[in-house]
Design a protein around this motif. Structure first.
Motif, PDB file in Angstrom:
ATOM      1  N   SER A  70       0.840  -1.190   0.000  1.00  0.00           N
ATOM      2  CA  SER A  70       0.000   0.000   0.000  1.00  0.00           C
ATOM      3  C   SER A  70       0.882   1.250   0.000  1.00  0.00           C
ATOM      4  CB  SER A  70      -0.932  -0.006   1.208  1.00  0.00           C
ATOM      5  OG  SER A  70      -0.162   0.030   2.415  1.00  0.00           O
ATOM      6  N   ILE A  71       0.249   2.400  -0.140  1.00  0.00           N
ATOM      7  CA  ILE A  71       1.007   3.651  -0.182  1.00  0.00           C
ATOM      8  C   ILE A  71       1.741   3.871   1.134  1.00  0.00           C
ATOM      9  CG2 ILE A  71       0.810   6.151  -0.430  1.00  0.00           C
ATOM     10  CD1 ILE A  71      -1.502   5.712  -2.302  1.00  0.00           C
ATOM     11  N   LYS A  72       1.076   3.641   2.229  1.00  0.00           N
ATOM     12  CA  LYS A  72       1.724   3.847   3.541  1.00  0.00           C
ATOM     13  C   LYS A  72       2.828   2.828   3.771  1.00  0.00           C
ATOM     14  CE  LYS A  72      -2.172   6.081   5.842  1.00  0.00           C
ATOM     15  NZ  LYS A  72      -1.471   7.367   5.938  1.00  0.00           N
ATOM     16  N   THR A  75       5.739   3.910   1.670  1.00  0.00           N
ATOM     17  CA  THR A  75       6.351   5.116   2.237  1.00  0.00           C
ATOM     18  C   THR A  75       7.279   4.759   3.391  1.00  0.00           C
ATOM     19  OG1 THR A  75       4.377   6.367   1.599  1.00  0.00           O
ATOM     20  CG2 THR A  75       5.858   7.382   3.204  1.00  0.00           C
ATOM     21  N   GLU A  82       4.409  10.271   0.346  1.00  0.00           N
ATOM     22  CA  GLU A  82       3.194   9.597  -0.113  1.00  0.00           C
ATOM     23  C   GLU A  82       2.742  10.115  -1.471  1.00  0.00           C
ATOM     24  OE1 GLU A  82       0.106   9.685   2.751  1.00  0.00           O
ATOM     25  OE2 GLU A  82       1.224   8.599   4.298  1.00  0.00           O
ATOM     26  N   ARG A  83       2.908  11.408  -1.725  1.00  0.00           N
ATOM     27  CA  ARG A  83       2.442  11.959  -3.002  1.00  0.00           C
ATOM     28  C   ARG A  83       3.219  11.380  -4.177  1.00  0.00           C
ATOM     29  NH1 ARG A  83       1.254  18.461  -2.109  1.00  0.00           N
ATOM     30  NH2 ARG A  83      -0.415  18.203  -0.561  1.00  0.00           N
ATOM     31  N   ALA A  86       2.256   7.704  -4.597  1.00  0.00           N
ATOM     32  CA  ALA A  86       0.919   7.570  -5.189  1.00  0.00           C
ATOM     33  C   ALA A  86       0.937   7.904  -6.675  1.00  0.00           C
ATOM     34  CB  ALA A  86      -0.077   8.470  -4.448  1.00  0.00           C
ATOM     35  N   LEU A  89       2.552   4.965  -8.526  1.00  0.00           N
ATOM     36  CA  LEU A  89       1.634   3.835  -8.640  1.00  0.00           C
ATOM     37  C   LEU A  89       0.592   4.080  -9.722  1.00  0.00           C
ATOM     38  CD1 LEU A  89       1.057   2.882  -4.879  1.00  0.00           C
ATOM     39  CD2 LEU A  89       2.481   1.708  -6.546  1.00  0.00           C
ATOM     40  N   ARG A  90       0.140   5.324  -9.855  1.00  0.00           N
ATOM     41  CA  ARG A  90      -0.815   5.621 -10.923  1.00  0.00           C
ATOM     42  C   ARG A  90      -0.170   5.451 -12.306  1.00  0.00           C
ATOM     43  NH1 ARG A  90      -2.487   9.758  -7.241  1.00  0.00           N
ATOM     44  NH2 ARG A  90      -1.105  11.253  -8.289  1.00  0.00           N
ATOM     45  N   ARG A 100      -5.106  -2.481  -9.180  1.00  0.00           N
ATOM     46  CA  ARG A 100      -5.698  -2.485  -7.832  1.00  0.00           C
ATOM     47  C   ARG A 100      -7.217  -2.564  -7.964  1.00  0.00           C
ATOM     48  NH1 ARG A 100      -2.562   2.769  -5.577  1.00  0.00           N
ATOM     49  NH2 ARG A 100      -3.199   3.450  -7.656  1.00  0.00           N
ATOM     50  N   THR A 114      -3.895  -6.046  -4.756  1.00  0.00           N
ATOM     51  CA  THR A 114      -2.922  -5.460  -5.695  1.00  0.00           C
ATOM     52  C   THR A 114      -2.272  -6.586  -6.485  1.00  0.00           C
ATOM     53  OG1 THR A 114      -2.500  -3.627  -4.181  1.00  0.00           O
ATOM     54  CG2 THR A 114      -0.893  -3.996  -5.943  1.00  0.00           C
TER      55      THR A 114
END
Length: 348
Positions: A70-72, A75, A82-83, A86, A89-90, A100, A114
């Motif tokens: 996951s993002i967290k 990170t 996180e930005r 994210a 990932l996009r 996802r 995922t």
């Protein structure tokens, strides 16, 4: 310590096969024996992915099966915020490497699953159904005992080195003793993360052909192609290649291109190493063909349209200036004269 490092580097450079490049990076490739991940050049050199997305894809690909991504969680593992994670990932999701989707567990709990594919383009290839069903495994262990498998191995008629994409399957709870086994879970639909197939390449344009291939043009073009090896040894062409390329060179000569200009265009700024000299000559003779020289009539300045100006005249009665091609009377005086003539006719 400096002397040992320099000696080791010198020894490693001496073991590099082939001559060292005069510019750019020099690779010292040592084989890995453990703790390594295979990454394709389609990902490492992707023209549309940022370096952050490529690095994050390599990090995800190197993680064991079932690791939280996951993002967290990413990170906490990486130095990016996180930005940036994210956004990366996009990017991977847009190019088919990551998918996802939400999945509902039997207890009405919704989780995010995922799926990472190391080679999305390989999913477009046709696959036989037998090896896929035999090798696909669920990402979560199933506690129910699995039926015994047959030990007979059926070889795949068309082996494919790329593994099939793993489709997530929800876990099956254990079956209590004395009860009937629950129905098999319905497999989830395949997530639409396969990128569209690439468009076919357009056909290559044909070689230029002269208007009239005279013997003089053919002889000059053949001599120019045969002489290229004196200026660039890579262009040591066969007689068949020279005969095939001669009409294109004759087209350049027909358009008044100087032989030295043609030679520089074909031999300057060559790629290193040059693997296909004939293909390069075809491309440059076609793509860099100059237009025909314009004639004397084409270079002449366009003539402006002649504007006819009506001259000024002086009225014979009132001396007023008016525009007219012929001398005489102005409009007011002509109307007055016409009015007097009508009055005279009426009086008569």
């Amino acid at each position: 310590m400096d002397t040992q490092q320099n000696t080791a580097l010198t020894r490693a450079l001496a073991e590099v096969p082939g001559p060292l490049p005069t510019s750019g990076v020099i690779h010292i490739t040592l084989p890995h024996t453990d703790r390594f991940t295979v990454v394709g050049n389609h990902l490492a050199q992707h023209p549309d992915l940022s370096c952050t997305a490529v690095g994050l894809a390599v990090r995800i690909q190197s993680l064991p099966q079932g690791t939280e991504v996951s993002i967290k969680a990413l990170t906490a593992r990486c130095q990016e915020g996180e930005r940036r994670i994210a956004a990366a990932l996009r990017e991977l999701e847009a190019h088919g490497y990551l998918q996802r989707f939400r999945h509902r567990l039997p207890g009405q709990k919704v989780i995010t699953r995922t799926v990472f594919c190391n080679q999305p383009a390989a999913l477009l290839r046709p696959r036989s159904q037998a090896p896929v069903a035999a090798t696909a495994q669920a990402p979560i262990p199933i506690p129910a005992p699995a039926p015994a498998r047959s030990q007979t191995h059926v070889p795949d008629p068309e082996p494919d080195p790329d593994p099939a994409p793993v489709r997530p399957v929800p876990p099956v709870p254990p079956v209590p003793t004395g009860t009937s086994a629950p129905e098999a879970p319905v497999p989830l639909p395949a997530p639409p993360f396969v990128p569209p197939p690439t468009a076919p390449k357009p056909p290559r344009p044909p070689l230029p052909q002269p208007g009239t291939l005279t013997p003089e043009l053919d002889r000059a073009a053949t001599a120019l192609l045969s002489d290229l090896r004196r200026h660039a040894p890579e262009f040591t062409l066969s007689e068949g290649d020279i005969h095939h390329l001669a009409p294109a060179v004759a087209t350049w000569l027909e358009r008044d291109a100087h032989p030295d200009t043609i030679r520089r265009t074909l031999t300057d700024d060559l790629p290193q190493p040059l693997r296909h000299p004939v293909k390069l000559l075809k491309h440059r003779l076609t793509a860099l063909l100059p237009p025909p020289l314009p004639g004397a009539c084409d270079l002449a300045a366009p003539s402006r349209p002649r504007v006819v100006v009506t001259p000024f005249q002086t009225c014979d009665d009132c001396d007023r200036a008016f525009r007219s091609p012929d001398p005489g009377h102005c409009r007011d005086c002509r109307e007055t004269r016409e009015h007097r003539g009508e009055d005279a006719r009426v009086a008569a």
